[in-house]
Design a protein around this motif. Structure first.
Motif, PDB file in Angstrom:
ATOM      1  N   CYS A 208       6.137  28.065  67.895  1.00  0.00           N
ATOM      2  CA  CYS A 208       6.163  26.605  67.769  1.00  0.00           C
ATOM      3  C   CYS A 208       5.116  25.961  68.683  1.00  0.00           C
ATOM      4  O   CYS A 208       4.403  25.045  68.276  1.00  0.00           O
ATOM      5  CB  CYS A 208       7.549  26.059  68.094  1.00  0.00           C
ATOM      6  N   LEU A 209       5.031  26.450  69.929  1.00  0.00           N
ATOM      7  CA  LEU A 209       4.020  25.938  70.847  1.00  0.00           C
ATOM      8  C   LEU A 209       2.622  26.175  70.299  1.00  0.00           C
ATOM      9  O   LEU A 209       1.769  25.279  70.325  1.00  0.00           O
ATOM     10  CB  LEU A 209       4.135  26.628  72.216  1.00  0.00           C
ATOM     11  N   SER A 210       2.391  27.363  69.803  1.00  0.00           N
ATOM     12  CA  SER A 210       1.084  27.708  69.265  1.00  0.00           C
ATOM     13  C   SER A 210       0.717  26.805  68.088  1.00  0.00           C
ATOM     14  O   SER A 210      -0.404  26.295  68.012  1.00  0.00           O
ATOM     15  CB  SER A 210       1.068  29.171  68.833  1.00  0.00           C
ATOM     16  N   ASP A 211       1.661  26.577  67.174  1.00  0.00           N
ATOM     17  CA  ASP A 211       1.411  25.706  66.020  1.00  0.00           C
ATOM     18  C   ASP A 211       1.038  24.292  66.464  1.00  0.00           C
ATOM     19  O   ASP A 211       0.099  23.688  65.951  1.00  0.00           O
ATOM     20  CB  ASP A 211       2.635  25.638  65.109  1.00  0.00           C
ATOM     21  N   ARG A 212       1.767  23.760  67.424  1.00  0.00           N
ATOM     22  CA  ARG A 212       1.520  22.387  67.872  1.00  0.00           C
ATOM     23  C   ARG A 212       0.204  22.265  68.641  1.00  0.00           C
ATOM     24  O   ARG A 212      -0.522  21.288  68.500  1.00  0.00           O
ATOM     25  CB  ARG A 212       2.698  21.898  68.696  1.00  0.00           C
ATOM     26  N   LEU A 213      -0.103  23.270  69.451  1.00  0.00           N
ATOM     27  CA  LEU A 213      -1.369  23.232  70.180  1.00  0.00           C
ATOM     28  C   LEU A 213      -2.546  23.421  69.234  1.00  0.00           C
ATOM     29  O   LEU A 213      -3.588  22.775  69.395  1.00  0.00           O
ATOM     30  CB  LEU A 213      -1.384  24.284  71.288  1.00  0.00           C
TER      31      LEU A 213
ATOM     32  N   SER B 116      -9.717  19.237  76.808  1.00  0.00           N
ATOM     33  CA  SER B 116      -9.756  19.583  78.230  1.00  0.00           C
ATOM     34  C   SER B 116      -8.344  19.984  78.651  1.00  0.00           C
ATOM     35  O   SER B 116      -7.374  19.646  77.993  1.00  0.00           O
ATOM     36  CB  SER B 116     -10.261  18.418  79.076  1.00  0.00           C
ATOM     37  N   CYS B 117      -8.273  20.730  79.727  1.00  0.00           N
ATOM     38  CA  CYS B 117      -6.979  21.219  80.203  1.00  0.00           C
ATOM     39  C   CYS B 117      -6.886  21.073  81.710  1.00  0.00           C
ATOM     40  O   CYS B 117      -7.899  21.000  82.393  1.00  0.00           O
ATOM     41  CB  CYS B 117      -6.810  22.695  79.851  1.00  0.00           C
TER      42      CYS B 117
ATOM     43  N   ASP C 177      -7.346  28.231  75.118  1.00  0.00           N
ATOM     44  CA  ASP C 177      -7.107  29.367  74.226  1.00  0.00           C
ATOM     45  C   ASP C 177      -5.816  30.111  74.537  1.00  0.00           C
ATOM     46  O   ASP C 177      -5.284  30.811  73.679  1.00  0.00           O
ATOM     47  CB  ASP C 177      -8.284  30.344  74.279  1.00  0.00           C
ATOM     48  N   THR C 178      -5.312  29.982  75.748  1.00  0.00           N
ATOM     49  CA  THR C 178      -4.102  30.713  76.135  1.00  0.00           C
ATOM     50  C   THR C 178      -2.973  29.788  76.587  1.00  0.00           C
ATOM     51  O   THR C 178      -1.988  30.241  77.169  1.00  0.00           O
ATOM     52  CB  THR C 178      -4.420  31.704  77.268  1.00  0.00           C
ATOM     53  N   ALA C 179      -3.086  28.506  76.318  1.00  0.00           N
ATOM     54  CA  ALA C 179      -2.092  27.539  76.791  1.00  0.00           C
ATOM     55  C   ALA C 179      -0.695  27.850  76.263  1.00  0.00           C
ATOM     56  O   ALA C 179       0.283  27.738  77.001  1.00  0.00           O
ATOM     57  CB  ALA C 179      -2.498  26.125  76.405  1.00  0.00           C
ATOM     58  N   ASP C 180      -0.576  28.269  75.000  1.00  0.00           N
ATOM     59  CA  ASP C 180       0.746  28.561  74.456  1.00  0.00           C
ATOM     60  C   ASP C 180       1.416  29.710  75.210  1.00  0.00           C
ATOM     61  O   ASP C 180       2.589  29.620  75.563  1.00  0.00           O
ATOM     62  CB  ASP C 180       0.688  28.853  72.957  1.00  0.00           C
TER      63      ASP C 180
ATOM     64  N   ALA D 116       4.728  29.448  77.619  1.00  0.00           N
ATOM     65  CA  ALA D 116       5.875  30.320  77.349  1.00  0.00           C
ATOM     66  C   ALA D 116       6.257  31.109  78.587  1.00  0.00           C
ATOM     67  O   ALA D 116       7.443  31.287  78.882  1.00  0.00           O
ATOM     68  CB  ALA D 116       5.555  31.265  76.191  1.00  0.00           C
ATOM     69  N   LEU D 117       5.283  31.565  79.349  1.00  0.00           N
ATOM     70  CA  LEU D 117       5.563  32.301  80.580  1.00  0.00           C
ATOM     71  C   LEU D 117       6.219  31.416  81.633  1.00  0.00           C
ATOM     72  O   LEU D 117       7.076  31.869  82.395  1.00  0.00           O
ATOM     73  CB  LEU D 117       4.286  32.915  81.155  1.00  0.00           C
TER      74      LEU D 117
END
Length: 59
Positions: A20-25, A41-42, A48-51, A55-56
């Motif tokens: 779900c996180l990956s889909d939204r991001l 920006s982050c 690329d690895t925010a999801d 999750a971690l």
């Protein structure tokens, strides 16, 4: 990505929280909406690895 308001998001049936996180991001990182990614920006994570990083942090 600018946030103008916070909308509660819930886990979709049949999907993990990470999916779900990956889909939204991925939706927010859409190249058509971000001038090919130039507007992304982050803070304290990588786009690329925010999801995976979110999750971690949930554990």
């Amino acid at each position: 990505m600018a946030t103008t308001r916070i909308i509660p998001m819930h886990q979709n049936k049949g999907k993990t929280i990470k999916q779900c996180l990956s889909d939204r991001l991925d939706y927010g990182k859409n190249p058509d909406k971000t001038e090919g990614g130039e507007l992304i920006s982050c803070f304290a994570c990588e786009p690329d690895t925010a999801d995976a990083e979110f999750a971690l942090s949930n554990n």
